[in-house]
Design a protein around this motif. Structure first.
Motif, PDB file in Angstrom:
ATOM      1  N   ARG A  23       1.367   3.998  -1.809  1.00  0.00           N
ATOM      2  CA  ARG A  23       2.887   3.612  -1.858  1.00  0.00           C
ATOM      3  C   ARG A  23       3.748   4.478  -1.050  1.00  0.00           C
ATOM      4  O   ARG A  23       3.511   5.646  -0.928  1.00  0.00           O
ATOM      5  N   GLY A  69       0.982  -1.368  -4.380  1.00  0.00           N
ATOM      6  CA  GLY A  69       2.200  -1.632  -4.497  1.00  0.00           C
ATOM      7  C   GLY A  69       2.722  -1.570  -6.250  1.00  0.00           C
ATOM      8  O   GLY A  69       1.727  -1.437  -6.746  1.00  0.00           O
ATOM      9  N   HIS A 109      -1.685   2.559  -6.790  1.00  0.00           N
ATOM     10  CA  HIS A 109      -0.783   3.498  -6.097  1.00  0.00           C
ATOM     11  C   HIS A 109      -1.344   4.059  -4.868  1.00  0.00           C
ATOM     12  O   HIS A 109      -0.806   4.462  -3.824  1.00  0.00           O
ATOM     13  N   ALA A 119       2.714  -6.460  -3.944  1.00  0.00           N
ATOM     14  CA  ALA A 119       1.619  -6.035  -3.146  1.00  0.00           C
ATOM     15  C   ALA A 119       1.600  -6.863  -1.983  1.00  0.00           C
ATOM     16  O   ALA A 119       1.623  -8.103  -2.200  1.00  0.00           O
TER      17      ALA A 119
END
Length: 560
Positions: free
Chosen positions: A37, A68, A73, A328
């Motif tokens: 991210r 996302g 992560h 995401a």
């Protein structure tokens, strides 16, 4: 091997760079194959439990596509179908984990377990708490290995969602891991393939199937399955997958489940939607409540043609995790579906009134044409596929079925029959053929008397040809259906003008249509999809003209 690659050794890095280039919310570690991210809190103390997954590349959009908020992560990418290195996994942990620690979601392959496991141990030595959640959802291996050695396949995507939602809710490390393990234990998946994929480094398929075969119970690395069987219908294949999964999960009637229908990379959305239809119907027929469902290519095996089903037994807690917000690049959305299919019934065409007895000549002639079109389906499909889109055979076969379905009132007289046929073909035939035939029949019906003579039929045919030309803009010589219809109309009129019988005139029209259709093989197309091929269409008859010759031949054989 034909693939859009540069150097195969650089493919994974270039793929990750392309994904980072396209996604504002993602970042790429400079020295490792890790997508993470881009907007993580800069102070690790403010971070939630990090959820990390990954594995070999070639499964796109997994795993980087699920990085996302509310999901992963970070995702770690190894070479194609190869576990990422310990150092890459450790780099991901160090990049995204804060004091709350990290959960590593690992598909149950030896390389992944070893490399993620060692990275977690190294991270613990650095003071970063880590938990590992292993996904082993492949029920096809039920009779081959013990449960702890089964593979992790497409259902892993749902575990990403559950773990990511638990982390986003502020749960501590042990609780996030516990929820993910609970979901993994309630999950079953199974795949089927219609062919193999080609690894860029190998340049050849991993296995070969004979025509009419399918590979059942395969993994996601291009390997053969556990059983090879004759290819069945979508309904048959779906039933096999569901039977294996539900035998393993053993949900009670009335239980809630989530469904994931996953493409393996080479299956088009059309076929996946058909399989989703069958999966939903199969689950509901067993008394299960499908609360959420997703369909698409979510975890692939390069370009393998095939799909997998994943079923997750739900309780209120798991459903809440699936419904939690998530964003995401590849996450397919809420998965909410209607309890049943919504069908809207439009206002129908008024039924034909019972005006009298059907004219048996009109009816039997039309049914003979219908039978001939049905018999010619494969021939017309092959012609149309060679220089078009390949749909003419099935379209005219649908038209034939619609002709058969017309009521007796449709055959009372010629105008009624032509009008009814126009409506039936307009509704049944897609593409350009439906409007052309419907327009021609309506124009012919407009001026023909109830009991027409041969001259009346010739005039109606001439009007039909004119209507098609006006609608589509084609002229004789453009390599269309007009190249069979126009000479047929001229031949019929000429024979009647010379004093020959209606039967002779019709046979002359049939001969002219057949000659006209044959002549299209030497014509360069100027209209329609064939025009995009230019000279490559030469030597192939126009399918529309061939269809005219076929049904006119049926007329010639039917009319005494």
């Amino acid at each position: 091997m034909r693939k859009f690659l540069n150097d195969p050794r650089d493919t994974v890095r270039e793929m990750l760079e392309g994904l980072a280039d396209l996604s504002p919310g993602l970042a790429l570690l400079a020295e490792d194959g890790v997508i993470l991210r881009a907007n993580l809190p800069p102070y690790p103390a403010r971070r939630e439990v990090a959820v990390i997954s990954g594995g070999g590349s070639g499964h796109e959009p997994a795993h980087a596509g699920y990085v996302g908020p509310g999901l992963l992560h970070a995702a770690v990418a190894g070479d194609v179908f190869t576990s990422p290195s310990v150092d890459s996994v450790l780099a991901a942990i160090r990049a995204v984990a804060g004091p709350p620690g990290a959960v590593l979601v690992v598909k149950n392959y030896t390389g992944d377990r070893l490399n993620f496991g060692l990275a977690a141990e190294l991270a613990r030595g650095m003071g970063i708490a880590c938990e590992i959640v292993v996904v082993a959802d492949d029920v096809a291996l039920r009779d081959v290995v013990e449960p702890g050695r089964r593979r992790g396949i497409a259902g892993t995507v749902l575990i990403h969602k559950v773990a990511g939602a638990a982390a986003a809710a502020g749960m501590p490390l042990e609780a996030v891991a516990a929820e993910a393990r609970l979901a993994a234990a309630a999950l079953g998946s199974m795949g089927v393939a219609l062919g193999a994929c080609i690894l860029p480094a190998a340049g050849r398929p991993g296995f070969e199937l004979e025509p009419g075969e399918m590979e059942l119970g395969l993994g996601i690395h291009g390997e053969p399955g556990v059983h090879r069987a004759p290819l069945g219908s979508a309904r048959d294949v779906a039933a096999i997958l569901l039977e294996m999964i539900l035998t393993e999960l053993a949900p009670d009637a009335g239980s809630s489940v989530a469904l994931l229908v996953n493409g393996l990379g080479g299956t088009p959305p059309m076929e996946l939607a058909v399989m989703a239809r069958e999966a939903l119907a199969g689950l509901r027929a067993r008394g299960l409540v499908v609360e959420r469902a997703w369909c698409g290519t979510l975890l692939s095996a390069l370009e393998m043609p095939g799909c997998s089903f994943s079923v997750l037994r739900l309780d209120a807690g798991l459903l809440a995790r699936l419904d939690a917000p998530a964003t995401a690049p590849a996450w397919p959305g809420s998965g909410r579906i209607p309890e049943q299919r919504h069908l809207v019934v439009p206002a129908g065409t008024p039924a034909l009134p019972p005006l009298g007895e059907a004219d048996p000549v009109l009816r039997d002639t039309a049914l003979a044409v219908a039978a001939t079109l049905e018999a010619a389906e494969s021939e017309l499909t092959a012609l149309d596929a060679a220089a078009g889109d390949g749909d003419l055979g099935i379209s005219l076969a649908r038209g034939a079925q619609a002709m058969r379905a017309l009521p007796e009132g449709a055959w009372v007289d010629a105008p009624t029959a032509l009008t009814a046929l126009a409506g039936a073909l307009r509704r049944a035939i897609g593409g350009s053929s439906g409007p052309f035939y419907a327009t021609a029949l309506l124009r012919a019906a407009r001026g023909i008397p109830a009991q027409p003579t041969a001259s009346d039929w010739a005039a109606a045919l001439a009007q039909a040809v004119k209507a098609i030309s006006e609608l589509g803009g084609a002229q004789p010589g453009d390599r269309t259906m007009l190249d069979a219809l126009h000479p047929a109309a001229e031949a019929m009129a000429a024979e009647l003008e010379a004093g020959h019988s209606g039967r002779q005139a019709l046979l002359a029209a049939v001969a002219a249509a057949e000659a006209g259709a044959a002549a299209t093989a030497a014509m360069r197309p100027r209209l329609g999809r064939a025009s995009y091929l230019g000279d490559r269409a030469l030597g192939i008859q126009d399918a529309g003209a061939a269809a005219v010759a076929i049904w006119m031949g049926a007329l010639g054989r039917s009319v005494e």
